[in-house]
Write an enzyme that holds these catalytic residues in place. Structure first.
Site, PDB file in Angstrom:
ATOM      1  N   LYS A  22       0.850  -1.209   0.000  1.00  0.00           N
ATOM      2  CA  LYS A  22       0.000   0.000   0.000  1.00  0.00           C
ATOM      3  C   LYS A  22       0.881   1.253   0.000  1.00  0.00           C
ATOM      4  O   LYS A  22       0.674   2.168  -0.784  1.00  0.00           O
ATOM      5  CB  LYS A  22      -0.900  -0.005   1.245  1.00  0.00           C
ATOM      6  CG  LYS A  22      -1.571   1.327   1.520  1.00  0.00           C
ATOM      7  CD  LYS A  22      -2.468   1.281   2.723  1.00  0.00           C
ATOM      8  CE  LYS A  22      -1.828   1.623   4.039  1.00  0.00           C
ATOM      9  NZ  LYS A  22      -1.391   3.018   4.193  1.00  0.00           N
ATOM     10  N   ASN A  23       1.874   1.268   0.883  1.00  0.00           N
ATOM     11  CA  ASN A  23       2.664   2.492   1.046  1.00  0.00           C
ATOM     12  C   ASN A  23       3.640   2.749  -0.102  1.00  0.00           C
ATOM     13  O   ASN A  23       4.160   3.861  -0.234  1.00  0.00           O
ATOM     14  CB  ASN A  23       3.418   2.470   2.385  1.00  0.00           C
ATOM     15  CG  ASN A  23       2.476   2.723   3.551  1.00  0.00           C
ATOM     16  OD1 ASN A  23       1.281   2.958   3.353  1.00  0.00           O
ATOM     17  ND2 ASN A  23       3.000   2.668   4.768  1.00  0.00           N
ATOM     18  N   ARG A  92      -4.018  10.516   4.510  1.00  0.00           N
ATOM     19  CA  ARG A  92      -3.001  11.558   4.527  1.00  0.00           C
ATOM     20  C   ARG A  92      -2.154  11.571   3.253  1.00  0.00           C
ATOM     21  O   ARG A  92      -1.673  12.625   2.818  1.00  0.00           O
ATOM     22  CB  ARG A  92      -2.135  11.297   5.757  1.00  0.00           C
ATOM     23  CG  ARG A  92      -1.055  12.274   5.970  1.00  0.00           C
ATOM     24  CD  ARG A  92      -0.337  11.923   7.240  1.00  0.00           C
ATOM     25  NE  ARG A  92       1.009  12.442   7.190  1.00  0.00           N
ATOM     26  CZ  ARG A  92       1.325  13.694   7.436  1.00  0.00           C
ATOM     27  NH1 ARG A  92       0.398  14.542   7.750  1.00  0.00           N
ATOM     28  NH2 ARG A  92       2.577  14.103   7.361  1.00  0.00           N
ATOM     29  N   LYS A 161      13.921  16.848   9.526  1.00  0.00           N
ATOM     30  CA  LYS A 161      13.549  15.619  10.238  1.00  0.00           C
ATOM     31  C   LYS A 161      13.263  14.580   9.159  1.00  0.00           C
ATOM     32  O   LYS A 161      12.833  14.947   8.059  1.00  0.00           O
ATOM     33  CB  LYS A 161      12.275  15.951  11.027  1.00  0.00           C
ATOM     34  CG  LYS A 161      11.629  14.829  11.757  1.00  0.00           C
ATOM     35  CD  LYS A 161      10.404  15.362  12.494  1.00  0.00           C
ATOM     36  CE  LYS A 161       9.737  14.232  13.254  1.00  0.00           C
ATOM     37  NZ  LYS A 161       8.595  14.687  14.007  1.00  0.00           N
ATOM     38  N   SER A 163      11.221  12.355   7.077  1.00  0.00           N
ATOM     39  CA  SER A 163       9.786  12.191   6.806  1.00  0.00           C
ATOM     40  C   SER A 163       9.611  11.394   5.513  1.00  0.00           C
ATOM     41  O   SER A 163      10.153  11.766   4.464  1.00  0.00           O
ATOM     42  CB  SER A 163       9.114  13.560   6.663  1.00  0.00           C
ATOM     43  OG  SER A 163       7.908  13.445   5.934  1.00  0.00           O
ATOM     44  N   VAL A 164       8.863  10.314   5.613  1.00  0.00           N
ATOM     45  CA  VAL A 164       8.618   9.459   4.448  1.00  0.00           C
ATOM     46  C   VAL A 164       7.870  10.267   3.375  1.00  0.00           C
ATOM     47  O   VAL A 164       8.303  10.380   2.231  1.00  0.00           O
ATOM     48  CB  VAL A 164       7.800   8.204   4.868  1.00  0.00           C
ATOM     49  CG1 VAL A 164       7.354   7.398   3.660  1.00  0.00           C
ATOM     50  CG2 VAL A 164       8.612   7.341   5.829  1.00  0.00           C
ATOM     51  N   ILE A 327       8.144   7.792  16.616  1.00  0.00           N
ATOM     52  CA  ILE A 327       7.725   8.442  15.362  1.00  0.00           C
ATOM     53  C   ILE A 327       6.461   9.280  15.558  1.00  0.00           C
ATOM     54  O   ILE A 327       6.419  10.445  15.176  1.00  0.00           O
ATOM     55  CB  ILE A 327       7.483   7.393  14.244  1.00  0.00           C
ATOM     56  CG1 ILE A 327       8.702   6.489  14.072  1.00  0.00           C
ATOM     57  CG2 ILE A 327       7.105   8.080  12.924  1.00  0.00           C
ATOM     58  CD1 ILE A 327       9.872   7.075  13.355  1.00  0.00           C
TER      59      ILE A 327
END
Ligand code: UD1
Length: 417
Positions: A22-23, A92, A161, A163-164, A327
């Site tokens: 999914k990601n 998101r 930072k 962040s994916v 996280i």
């Protein structure tokens, strides 16, 4: 509203085939907006978040067709630049269309994703980084209104930072920026590597120049391709834990074992036996589970998306364990429900102290987010008797055919309306 009924406690045995990630699929789908050509994607998981992203692409003018297990995306007439609140609010990752829309059309209006059960999840890092590529933006009534009238311009950007999502948004956008973009302090999740492979196959010019640094040379042409998305490592990790927690014996197939090194090491440390094959792992659960300390961190650390699931296993350890969630600020929503099943977990700030030697008792439960819901299933699989899990729409966002897959390996689980 649909619910899941789970009758524990059975040992899971057999083979589970892991679906596409999914990601990895979400940013790849967003990246298809860069082109006006046809892209064929294979191995997209059949889950709600992917349906939402496909609807979002359609609302932006993409034409989408399905042919067996292939998704065909045609962007000949993709011309809209407005991503509505209705489509972005539940997921998101909707913010990932911002980068490609700006790169292609020089302007876009995209809803802010808004709050979320596991924390505030802002997008400030995405926006500040895009502004370094020449984007001007303002926030108006819950929307990001952004433009780059002269087009994007390459730059050196260091993320404050890891962040994916911000790494993905910038990697996608920078392909159409003039000149060279260097991104540092990038997330290096395998899904990001998959996105980069996809973009390079489409004709982009992206190179990893060190562990967390990437160089993107802007291009003007993108070609038609067919691409197979990687496996879902979080789904794989979830079923590995399901085998461990039920003292079962499962083969987890359709995967690349090296990507799961951290999870394999943790499960072995806790007492499971794991046999590594080329595209498969076999896990044999152990009655005796050792306690441990785990902290979630960006890849290659232990994933926050498996924190709730591993917590269920640690409830069965011989002594107390500790999990530190580094996280997200509020990702212990599952704890109250696990405690209702007899767990003894104490939260202080971002730390959970998990008492061991727990036998879960069945209960009626409420799912609160995607990974929290699956942790409740894991606990219910070990509890003797009937548990009912409500609000499983959270689960359907990210797990393909979960009851079918679990039933096939011996779980007593059914969906009821
Ligand atoms: C992605 C994954 C999600 C996973 C998470 C961390 C997808 C679709 N989702 O989410 O499953 O749990 O990575 O591995 O791939 N942050 C900010 N400002 C920003 C962006 C992020 O403060 O602009 C913070 C977040 O609130 C969070 C941390 O940075 O505390 C990491 O978030 P990020 O890596 O961006 O997660 P997502 O991309 O949203």
């Amino acid at each position: 509203m649909q619910k899941l009924e789970v009758f524990g406690a059975n040992k899971l045995r057999g083979q589970i085939k892991i679906s596409g990630s999914k990601n990895a699929s979400l940013p790849i789908l967003a990246a298809t907006l860069l082109t006006n050509k046809k892209i064929i994607l294979k191995n997209l998981p059949k889950v709600r978040d992917i349906e939402t992203m496909l609807s979002l692409l359609q609302s932006l003018g993409s034409e989408i067709k399905f042919d067996k297990n292939r998704t065909i995306i045609n962007n000949f007439q993709q011309n809209k630049k407005f991503a509505s609140y209705n489509l972005v609010k539940t997921m998101r990752a909707g913010i990932l269309v911002l980068g490609p829309l700006l790169a292609k059309h020089k302007s876009a209006k995209v809803s802010l994703p808004g709050g979320c059960a596991i924390g505030t999840r802002p997008v400030d890092i995405h926006l500040k980084a895009l502004s370094k590529l020449g984007v001007k933006y303002k926030i108006d009534q819950g929307y990001v209104i952004a433009s780059a009238p002269k087009g994007l311009k390459g730059n050196k950007i260091k993320f404050p930072k890891i962040s994916v999502g911000a790494t993905e948004n910038l990697i996608i956008a920078a392909n159409f920026a003039r000149g060279i973009t260097i991104l540092s302090n990038c997330a290096i999740e395998p899904e990001i590597k998959d996105l980069v492979n996809f973009l390079n196959e489409m004709g982009c010019n992206i190179k990893w120049i060190s562990k967390r640094k990437i160089k993107i040379v802007g291009v003007s042409e993108i070609r038609e391709i067919s691409y197979k998305v990687m496996f879902d490592r979080i789904e794989a990790g979830t079923y590995l834990i399901a085998a461990a927690v039920t003292e079962g014996n499962l083969k987890i197939s359709n995967i690349i074992p090296e990507i799961l090194k951290t999870e394999i090491d943790v499960l072995k440390r806790l007492g499971s036996k794991i046999i590594i094959k080329k595209k498969e792992l076999q896990i044999i659960g152990n009655k005796k589970i050792k306690s441990t300390k785990i902290k979630t961190s960006p890849y290659p650390g232990f994933p926050t998306d498996l924190q709730a699931q591993i917590m269920v296993l640690l409830c069965k350890a011989n002594k107390s364990s500790v999990i530190k969630e580094d996280i997200f600020e509020n990702r212990f929503m599952h704890v109250a429900e696990l405690n209702r099943m007899g767990a003894k977990i104490l939260i202080t700030g971002n730390k959970a102290v998990i008492q061991g030697n727990i036998n879960f008792a069945p209960a009626e439960l409420m799912a609160t987010d995607l990974r929290a819901s699956v942790s409740l299933i894991l606990a219910a699989l070990t509890a003797k008797g009937k548990s009912v899990i409500n609000r499983i729409y959270h689960l359907d966002r990210g797990y393909e055919n979960i009851e079918k897959k679990l039933k096939k390996v011996g779980a007593k689980i059914r969906r009821i309306n």
